[in-house]
Structures are given as C-alpha cells and as structure tokens.
Write an enzyme that holds these catalytic residues in place. Sequence first.
Site, mmCIF file in Angstrom:
data_model
loop_
_atom_site.group_PDB
_atom_site.id
_atom_site.type_symbol
_atom_site.label_atom_id
_atom_site.label_comp_id
_atom_site.label_asym_id
_atom_site.label_seq_id
_atom_site.Cartn_x
_atom_site.Cartn_y
_atom_site.Cartn_z
ATOM 1 N N ARG A 1 1.782 0.114 11.418
ATOM 2 C CA ARG A 1 0.910 -1.059 11.282
ATOM 3 C C ARG A 1 1.140 -1.990 12.464
ATOM 4 O O ARG A 1 2.278 -2.335 12.780
ATOM 5 C CB ARG A 1 1.258 -1.766 9.976
ATOM 6 N N ARG B 1 4.680 -11.923 7.727
ATOM 7 C CA ARG B 1 3.788 -10.837 8.164
ATOM 8 C C ARG B 1 2.673 -11.342 9.092
ATOM 9 O O ARG B 1 2.582 -12.525 9.379
ATOM 10 C CB ARG B 1 3.150 -10.200 6.930
ATOM 11 N N LYS C 1 8.679 -10.018 1.273
ATOM 12 C CA LYS C 1 7.667 -10.299 2.301
ATOM 13 C C LYS C 1 7.115 -11.722 2.146
ATOM 14 O O LYS C 1 7.152 -12.299 1.054
ATOM 15 C CB LYS C 1 6.536 -9.289 2.193
ATOM 16 N N LYS D 1 3.660 -14.201 3.452
ATOM 17 C CA LYS D 1 2.349 -14.091 4.100
ATOM 18 C C LYS D 1 1.706 -15.450 4.335
ATOM 19 O O LYS D 1 1.718 -16.298 3.458
ATOM 20 C CB LYS D 1 1.431 -13.230 3.245
ATOM 21 N N CYS E 1 -8.278 -0.439 -1.268
ATOM 22 C CA CYS E 1 -7.013 -0.207 -0.556
ATOM 23 C C CYS E 1 -6.904 1.269 -0.192
ATOM 24 O O CYS E 1 -7.679 2.105 -0.653
ATOM 25 C CB CYS E 1 -5.836 -0.616 -1.428
ATOM 26 N N CYS F 1 -0.501 6.598 0.348
ATOM 27 C CA CYS F 1 0.329 5.566 -0.268
ATOM 28 C C CYS F 1 1.196 6.145 -1.385
ATOM 29 O O CYS F 1 0.682 6.683 -2.372
ATOM 30 C CB CYS F 1 -0.545 4.439 -0.829
ATOM 31 N N CYS G 1 -3.136 0.838 -7.477
ATOM 32 C CA CYS G 1 -2.011 0.428 -8.323
ATOM 33 C C CYS G 1 -2.019 -1.098 -8.396
ATOM 34 O O CYS G 1 -2.786 -1.747 -7.675
ATOM 35 C CB CYS G 1 -0.685 0.965 -7.753
ATOM 36 N N CYS H 1 -3.267 -4.634 -2.990
ATOM 37 C CA CYS H 1 -3.488 -4.689 -1.539
ATOM 38 C C CYS H 1 -4.939 -5.010 -1.177
ATOM 39 O O CYS H 1 -5.211 -5.427 -0.066
ATOM 40 C CB CYS H 1 -3.053 -3.378 -0.893
HETATM 41 FE FE1 SRM Z 1 -0.013 -3.758 0.553
HETATM 42 C C1 SRM Z 1 2.783 -2.139 -0.392
HETATM 43 C C2 SRM Z 1 -1.121 -1.037 2.109
HETATM 44 C C3 SRM Z 1 -2.366 -5.637 2.054
HETATM 45 C C4 SRM Z 1 0.537 -6.235 -1.735
HETATM 46 N N1 SRM Z 1 0.739 -1.922 0.867
HETATM 47 C C5 SRM Z 1 1.948 -1.457 0.416
HETATM 48 C C6 SRM Z 1 2.259 -0.085 1.008
HETATM 49 C C7 SRM Z 1 3.013 -0.281 2.255
HETATM 50 C C8 SRM Z 1 2.905 0.912 0.057
HETATM 51 C C9 SRM Z 1 4.398 1.015 0.014
HETATM 52 O O1 SRM Z 1 5.086 -0.005 -0.118
HETATM 53 O O2 SRM Z 1 4.862 2.151 0.050
HETATM 54 C C10 SRM Z 1 0.807 0.398 1.314
HETATM 55 C C11 SRM Z 1 0.666 1.433 2.419
HETATM 56 C C12 SRM Z 1 -0.437 2.389 2.079
HETATM 57 C C13 SRM Z 1 -0.822 3.283 3.162
HETATM 58 O O3 SRM Z 1 -0.763 4.503 2.963
HETATM 59 O O4 SRM Z 1 -1.228 2.810 4.212
HETATM 60 C C14 SRM Z 1 0.086 -0.915 1.478
HETATM 61 N N2 SRM Z 1 -1.396 -3.416 1.932
HETATM 62 C C15 SRM Z 1 -1.779 -2.196 2.380
HETATM 63 C C16 SRM Z 1 -3.053 -2.277 3.193
HETATM 64 C C17 SRM Z 1 -3.107 -1.281 4.328
HETATM 65 C C18 SRM Z 1 -4.234 -2.126 2.233
HETATM 66 C C19 SRM Z 1 -5.569 -1.891 2.883
HETATM 67 O O5 SRM Z 1 -6.196 -0.903 2.461
HETATM 68 O O6 SRM Z 1 -6.007 -2.649 3.735
HETATM 69 C C20 SRM Z 1 -2.989 -3.757 3.615
HETATM 70 C C21 SRM Z 1 -2.226 -3.946 4.886
HETATM 71 C C22 SRM Z 1 -2.093 -5.367 5.222
HETATM 72 C C23 SRM Z 1 -1.524 -5.651 6.566
HETATM 73 O O7 SRM Z 1 -2.201 -5.336 7.545
HETATM 74 O O8 SRM Z 1 -0.442 -6.241 6.645
HETATM 75 C C24 SRM Z 1 -2.192 -4.345 2.465
HETATM 76 N N3 SRM Z 1 -0.718 -5.639 0.287
HETATM 77 C C25 SRM Z 1 -1.781 -6.190 0.938
HETATM 78 C C26 SRM Z 1 -2.219 -7.379 0.270
HETATM 79 C C27 SRM Z 1 -3.397 -8.246 0.651
HETATM 80 C C28 SRM Z 1 -3.015 -9.367 1.560
HETATM 81 O O9 SRM Z 1 -1.885 -9.475 1.999
HETATM 82 O O10 SRM Z 1 -3.892 -10.190 1.825
HETATM 83 C C29 SRM Z 1 -1.401 -7.538 -0.830
HETATM 84 C C30 SRM Z 1 -1.542 -8.632 -1.923
HETATM 85 C C31 SRM Z 1 -1.065 -9.952 -1.483
HETATM 86 C C32 SRM Z 1 0.390 -10.094 -1.763
HETATM 87 O O11 SRM Z 1 1.192 -9.657 -0.957
HETATM 88 O O12 SRM Z 1 0.727 -10.623 -2.833
HETATM 89 C C33 SRM Z 1 -0.455 -6.444 -0.807
HETATM 90 N N4 SRM Z 1 1.449 -4.145 -0.800
HETATM 91 C C34 SRM Z 1 1.451 -5.184 -1.684
HETATM 92 C C35 SRM Z 1 2.560 -5.030 -2.573
HETATM 93 C C36 SRM Z 1 2.937 -5.980 -3.744
HETATM 94 C C37 SRM Z 1 3.794 -7.055 -3.247
HETATM 95 C C38 SRM Z 1 4.251 -8.031 -4.282
HETATM 96 O O13 SRM Z 1 5.278 -8.638 -4.043
HETATM 97 O O14 SRM Z 1 3.618 -8.273 -5.275
HETATM 98 C C39 SRM Z 1 3.223 -3.834 -2.192
HETATM 99 C C40 SRM Z 1 4.463 -3.211 -2.832
HETATM 100 C C41 SRM Z 1 5.731 -3.828 -2.391
HETATM 101 O O15 SRM Z 1 5.786 -4.680 -1.515
HETATM 102 O O16 SRM Z 1 6.729 -3.442 -2.980
HETATM 103 C C42 SRM Z 1 2.483 -3.307 -1.083
HETATM 104 FE FE1 SF4 Z 2 -0.877 1.581 -2.344
HETATM 105 FE FE2 SF4 Z 2 -1.075 0.119 -4.518
HETATM 106 FE FE3 SF4 Z 2 -1.322 -1.023 -2.144
HETATM 107 FE FE4 SF4 Z 2 -3.229 0.522 -3.012
HETATM 108 S S1 SF4 Z 2 -2.579 -1.371 -3.983
HETATM 109 S S2 SF4 Z 2 -2.312 0.605 -0.943
HETATM 110 S S3 SF4 Z 2 -2.137 2.059 -4.140
HETATM 111 S S4 SF4 Z 2 0.500 -0.095 -2.905
#
Ligand code: SRM
Ligand code: SF4
Length: 572
Positions: free
Chosen positions: A81, A150, A216, A218, A437, A443, A482, A486
Amino acid sequence: MVNNSLKAPEGPPSDVERIKEESNYLRGSLKESMLDRISSGIPDDDNRLMKFHGSYLQDDRDLRNERQKQKLEPAYQFMLRVRLPGGVATPDQWLVMDELAQKYGNGTLKLTTRETFQMHGILKWNMKKTIQEIHAALLDTIAACGDVNRNVMCTSNPYQSEIHAEVYEWAKKLSNDLLPRTRAYHEIWLDEEKVAGTPEVEEVEPMYGPLYLPRKFKIGIAVPPSNDIDVFSQDLGFIAIVEDGKLLGFNVAIGGGMGMTHGDKATYPQLAKIIGFCTPDKLYEVAEKTITIQRDYGNRSVRKNARFKYTVDRLGLEVVKAELENRLGWRLDEAKPYHFEHNGDRYGWVKGIQGKWHFTLFVEGGRVTDFDDYKLMSGLREIAKIHTGDFRLTANQNLMIANVSSQKKKKIEELIDQYGLTDGKQYTALRRSSIACVALPTCGLAMAEAERYLPSLIDKIEKIVEENGLQNEEITIRMTGCPNGCARHALAEIGFIGKAPGKYNMYLGAAFDGSRLSKMYRENIGEEEILKELRMLLSRYAKEREKGEHFGDFVIRAGIVKATTDGTNFHD
Ligand code: SRM
Ligand code: SF4
C-alpha cells in the site's frame, strides 16, 4: 506530561505490544526473513512489523484448499500500500504504479477507500525491487499500515479547487510530519546504512515512543459541502471552514471509526464528535497532541478495543478535550457552522480555477485493470502519457483526472471516448454510489465476497430501481466482506457486512451526508432475501417518500429501522 487522574485500561499487553517492543524500532528480523529463500512467506512476528512498512503477507484464498490438499505451502504473496496524502499522484507516478503492477503484481491496481494505491500478488523476491522503484518515483509505503498515523485523506472536491489545493498541502504536511522517525524502512528496503546501535546516533521516536500507538490512527480533512472522505469515520477529522473563498481553519472532530466484531457489543462503529475549531497554523499541534493522548491512554491489552474511539468513549469527550487543551496549553475556539450535502463523488467534467478542468471517472470497486470488454488500465495509461495535471484517487475508490488544461482537454476527451472510460452516467445513480472492499481472494479476514460480488448484485438491484423509477436517485450502497468496515459500510444508506460465504447482515438508515450511522435490519441473509427486502423497501420509498427525502432518512421516518444516535447504541 501524563495526567495521573486518567488511566489506560489495565491488563497484560497484547502480543503485538511485545513484538513492537522487541523490534528495535520496527526492524525485527525482517531483513533476514526477506532474504530467506526456503519459504515464500515470513514469520508472524515479522509480518506484524511488515505492516508498518506498508505491506501484509497474504495468501491467495482461491488456491488455499487445493494447495493444502497437495501439502504445499500456501500461495504466499504480499499486498503493498502506497502512502499518498490526499490521493494526489502525478502522471509519471501513475505510469510507475501501472508498470509495477504488471511487472511484480497481479496486473491490477486497487484504488482504496483511503485515496491510495494497493498492489496485490507481489512475491517475496520482488518486494525490495518494488519498494525501490516506488521510492525512485518519489513515493513511499511508510506507515501505510501499522499502529501509526495512516495516509492522511482530504476532499477531492473539484468544485472549489483553490481551497482543495490549500487543504491538500495541509494533508501532505500532516502525513509527512507525523511519520515515524525510525530509519528501519530506509535500511531494510533502500539499503541505507544502519544507524541503530551506532554510538553516535541514538534513535528515538519523539512522538510515538518505542511502542508506537496502541492501534492504527486515521486523519482526514473534509471540505464542505462534500464529505467524500467521511470525516466522522476518522480517529481525527478536520472540517475546513471557508469564508468568502478563504480558509479560516478547521473544526476538529475526534473519536470515529468503523470496525467491530460480529456478536461482540463491546465493539461498534462510532462517529467522531466535534470539539472545537483551530486555525490552520495550529493543525499539526492539534494532531500531534491528540495522537499522544491515544498513545498514553489507549488500550494496549485488548486490540479490538484499542482504537481511539474507545479511549474517547471510556474517558469521556469532555475529559479528552480538556486533556488536549492541557497538552496544547491553549483552548480550542468554538466550532463554526458548516454544511455537508453528500459523502459520494460528483462525476464527469467540472471547471476549476485558472481555466483547469477535472474529470471524475467511475471506477467500480476501485479496481483498475483491463477487463475483457473495458480496457480501463490501458486507457488510463495513454492518458497518463500526455496528461500534464495530476490524478486524484478519491475516498469512494474513483479517479479524477485533474487539472487538465484547456489545450489538453480535447485530446484527453478523445482518449476517454476511444477507451470508453466512463463517468458512470449510463448506470443507475445507485451503482455510482457504491463501494466494495477488497475481501476475497486476498484479504485474510474476509468472511464473504465483496468487490467480486457487489457489481453482480447491483445488476439485479438496478432492475428493481428502474421498475420503481429510481434510476436517478443517489442511494449509497456499500459492501464489506467482514465487520472491519473497510468500505465504511456503517455510513451507507444500504450496507452489507459479510457473515459467511454468500451471507450478509443488512444495514439501513445511515445519512446521505455521512452524519448518522446505520442500524441492522436483517441478519445473515443471502441474495434471494436481499432482493426480496429491497424490492419491498425501494417500492415503498418510491411511493411514500417526501420531496427531496433521502433513502436513509425515509427508512427511519417510515419506522423500518430505528435511528442510531451514537455508536454506543448501534447494536440496540
Ligand atoms: Fe481496512 C484491515 C483493506 C480501509 C478498517 N483492511 C484490512 C486488511 C489489511 C486486512 C488485514 O488486516 O489482514 C485489508 C487488506 C485487504 C487486501 O487484500 O487488500 C484491508 N482497508 C482495506 C482497503 C484496501 C479497502 C478497500 O477496498 O479500499 C482500504 C485501504 C485504505 C488505505 O489505503 O489505507 C481499507 N479499513 C479501511 C477503512 C476505511 C477508512 O479508513 O476510511 C476502515 C474503517 C475505518 C476504521 O479504521 O475504523 C478499515 N481494516 C479495517 C480494520 C478494522 C479496524 C478497527 O480497529 O476497527 C481492519 C482489521 C484490523 O485492523 O485488525 C482492517
Ligand atoms: Fe478484508 Fe474485512 Fe477489510 Fe473487507 S472489510 S478488506 S473483508 S478486513
């Protein structure tokens, strides 16, 4: 500095805390693990550290069972990323990302919900080369993941381009100034000489400390009336206050986040709440001090309760505000009025300042590739070769070809036509308002499909939408594989969260401008039931809505779901 009347939750530190502590400022044994030729993966501890360098080890889940049967190691590959503040990339940088995706990745680019690029499918042996080539293009992947601040987002809004330019500079500055100070990234990936351990250089992380953050963090900056970045979903959100075309400063909102765990009511999505206003020159200070509060009082024992939103809810908003002002040594001003209209993108051509044009392209699911009948990646490559402005990746996974000069506009229009690149106008407004997502196959946390499934589900929903004459109604629809959220599902008027293969929880009732969370409507349902429910709901909406009423507001007024007034009642 630490206020003794405030306490972080007690309990043994989580395993990740140990890994950070033993890592010597994010080095661990990553360098050695990446050189090891025996496995195409890396050990778990190093994978945890890898996140701080912008990458995760994944395996192709489509191949998982077959490889298990054949007693083979999983099909390991890395996701990478990029850190791209405000989502702005030059045409040259676009071309480099495109080339790297072909050379080392799976031939596609994912435009993410935080305005940046992800590449998938990179083999261990190619990781260093990939990062070096990204670096040569003046980009990096530092802190794109991990327990740090981030990628800082900002509105891509083309309607007020002079303000966008200013706000973008602030987003870039925040992103750069809040970077970790460790040289680990430069040593491991860029062959910089080792500094740690040498007597003349003592490495310190003045803001993060050796353990970095509990989780993390943001930051996003929105420019009203557009809330495209979903400012209330950020740990720390800034709302630009503009008067007579001048940026006065920012309202400050704290404690948002989307993730939760199915069946665990101690976890929930939450909206950031506004605590005051600061002038632009104070922006960094506010961000830095807010981060240190989370550093000192965040939960380092239970990771699923470690985000800043839980710290704010546990300590209380007023207490956190007072602590922030105490650390700042001055008081925030009273928040100023603002008005959001939507959290989606505005498509097509728009004229900005200095005679420059902006074209927002609809990129379904944020996936850039050459599909059989749609050569999106090739078209964008040709545009990047002649474009003299920039590209902006939007928080809705779309792409803006920005700052096009009047002279270049015709040529770019020709390429848009030649490759059939679309602003989505031939689709329903519902499809244009969709986000999904990544989910399967890369993922590791996905319980169900999202990006690969939502378009075909929308094919079916579109028929219902058209039957009800709603094709021009913007209704936000988002799907995640899930509950991590995201795609910011809890801020969609229609939201789906994966529960199991083919099964989703369905949520309704978020506000169109991103200011209210949704509520669960149906649990664990498959496609047939989803369509049945939507047929009923959309036909009622078509008949019973009031003038200008958005779908998210209608389902609440009609008593279909209760309004979620705060994250703490999301599950009620
Ligand atoms: Fe996310 C984890 C993809 C935006 C909340 N996110 C992941 C991981 C890295 C899975 C992992 O931990 O093994 C995913 C990788 C999937 C893959 O195969 O690429 C993943 N997140 C993404 C992306 C690529 C989704 C997309 O389709 O665009 C986004 C990349 C953002 C970036 O460029 O930095 C992405 N993730 C978000 C957002 C939206 C935002 O930030 O505006 C959220 C919700 C906002 C938030 O953080 O509360 C988000 N991602 C999570 C979470 C839950 C975090 C939490 O504390 O609640 C995880 C899981 C974790 O961190 O344990 C996670
Ligand atoms: Fe993976 Fe869940 Fe984030 Fe979708 S919402 S990219 S399934 S961690």
